[in-house]
Design an enzyme around this catalytic site. Structure first.
Site, short mmCIF file in Angstrom:
data_model
loop_
_atom_site.label_atom_id
_atom_site.label_comp_id
_atom_site.label_asym_id
_atom_site.label_seq_id
_atom_site.Cartn_x
_atom_site.Cartn_y
_atom_site.Cartn_z
N ASN A 1 0.86 -1.19 0.00
CA ASN A 1 0.00 0.00 0.00
C ASN A 1 0.89 1.23 0.00
OD1 ASN A 1 -1.82 2.01 0.42
ND2 ASN A 1 -2.33 1.44 2.53
N SER B 1 2.93 -1.67 10.45
CA SER B 1 4.38 -1.72 10.67
C SER B 1 4.98 -3.10 10.40
CB SER B 1 4.72 -1.22 12.08
OG SER B 1 4.28 0.12 12.24
N HIS C 1 -9.83 1.46 4.42
CA HIS C 1 -8.56 1.70 5.14
C HIS C 1 -8.79 2.71 6.26
CE1 HIS C 1 -4.46 2.84 6.03
NE2 HIS C 1 -4.11 1.70 5.47
N LYS D 1 0.06 4.24 -0.41
CA LYS D 1 -0.62 5.46 0.06
C LYS D 1 -0.33 6.58 -0.94
CE LYS D 1 -0.18 3.50 4.59
NZ LYS D 1 -0.24 3.66 6.02
N GLU E 1 -7.14 5.11 7.30
CA GLU E 1 -6.87 6.52 6.97
C GLU E 1 -8.06 7.15 6.26
OE1 GLU E 1 -3.08 5.87 5.05
OE2 GLU E 1 -2.24 5.31 7.00
N GLU F 1 -5.90 -4.37 10.53
CA GLU F 1 -4.89 -3.33 10.74
C GLU F 1 -5.24 -2.55 11.99
OE1 GLU F 1 -2.74 -2.30 6.82
OE2 GLU F 1 -4.49 -1.02 6.98
N GLY G 1 1.94 2.76 10.63
CA GLY G 1 2.89 3.84 10.43
C GLY G 1 3.53 4.34 11.71
P1 PGA Z 1 2.41 0.63 7.67
O1 PGA Z 1 0.99 0.83 6.92
O2 PGA Z 1 2.99 -0.68 7.18
O3 PGA Z 1 3.23 1.81 7.25
O4 PGA Z 1 2.13 0.60 9.13
C1 PGA Z 1 0.12 -0.24 6.72
C2 PGA Z 1 -1.13 0.23 6.04
O5 PGA Z 1 -1.63 1.31 6.38
O6 PGA Z 1 -1.69 -0.44 5.15
#
Ligand code: PGA
Length: 246
Positions: free
Chosen positions: A9, A207, A90, A11, A92, A162, A168
């Site tokens: 992903n 992460s 997601h 983003k 976000e 998640e 993140g």
């Molecule tokens: P990350 O993001 O691996 O940077 O924690 C995962 C995601 O949001 O899909």
């Protein structure tokens, strides 16, 4: 036996030049379904340059097939360009665009209508976990969507667990915490359809890195990962794909 699934992903990161370098360096594995989810504007370039064995998709879709919806992208358009996956729900987007469970479910249905496999994201916030509500939150998010998906295709859908507090942040759920939730999610699917529960891929996100992927993916109900930050470099993402080979 479920085939491992690992998705990158990106983003709102990347560039055309970066995409070209990434795809030239990426190492995929036959034993793993690997997916690149770049910003949608790069989808065509990604499909054209993707090595064999790398599928492409988008990080979100609109709900309609076409129409007066400025700025939206239909699943059918993604499919036309060679995309095969769409992430929906997601965290976000749940946060930034206030997407609610019902909209996420509608997007999952729209993805299937357009010929895409939805990767449905669920997960609790830190406050929800600290209050002991993590299972209730994930059950609510999942219940909204599971009922709306045709039984005949439910096994082809993916669920990404998640935990919001791990995205993140460098903070990863322990393999045991993740496994517990994945097992719970599979039991929720089994309550609807026991055969689909054995087929459906439940991937972990938050992460994931080369250094923790092997232990996470070794858990019986963790079928792969949805990877953000560590998916931007081809060598890191290649190492995470390799960690999913069983
Ligand atoms: P990350 O993001 O691996 O940077 O924690 C995962 C995601 O949001 O899909």
């Amino acid at each position: 036996m479920r085939k491992a699934l690992v998705a990158a992903n990106w983003k709102m990161h990347g560039s055309l030049a970066g995409l070209q370098t990434f795809l030239a360096d990426l190492q995929v594995q036959d034993a793993v379904d690997s997916v690149l989810l770049p910003p949608a504007v790069y989808l065509s370039a990604a499909v054209a340059l993707a090595p064999d064995g790398l599928a492409c998709g988008v990080q979100d879709i609109g709900t309609a097939a076409s129409g007066a919806h400025t700025g939206e992208i239909a699943a059918e358009m993604v499919r036309e360009l060679g995309g095969t996956w769409a992430v929906v729900g997601h965290s976000e987007r749940r946060l930034d665009q206030q997407e609610q469970d019902d909209l996420v479910a509608t997007k999952a249905v729209a993805a299937l209508r357009g010929g895409l496999a939805p990767m449905i994201c669920v997960g609790e916030t830190l406050a929800e976990r600290q209050a002991g509500h993590e299972q209730a939150v994930v059950a609510r998010q999942l219940d909204a969507v599971i009922d709306r998906i045709d039984r005949a295709v439910i096994g082809g859908v993916a669920i990404a667990y998640e935990p919001v507090w791990a995205i993140g942040t460098g903070e990863t759920a322990t393999p045991a915490q993740a496994q517990n939730m994945h097992e719970f999610i599979r039991s929720l699917v089994a309550a609807e359809d026991s055969q689909a529960a054995q087929q459906i891929r439940i991937v972990y996100g938050g992460s994931v890195k080369p250094g923790n992927a092997t232990e996470l993916f070794a858990q019986p109900d963790i079928d792969g990962g949805l990877v953000g930050g560590a998916s931007l470099q081809a060598d890191d993402f290649s190492a995470i794909i390799a960690a999913a080979v069983t």
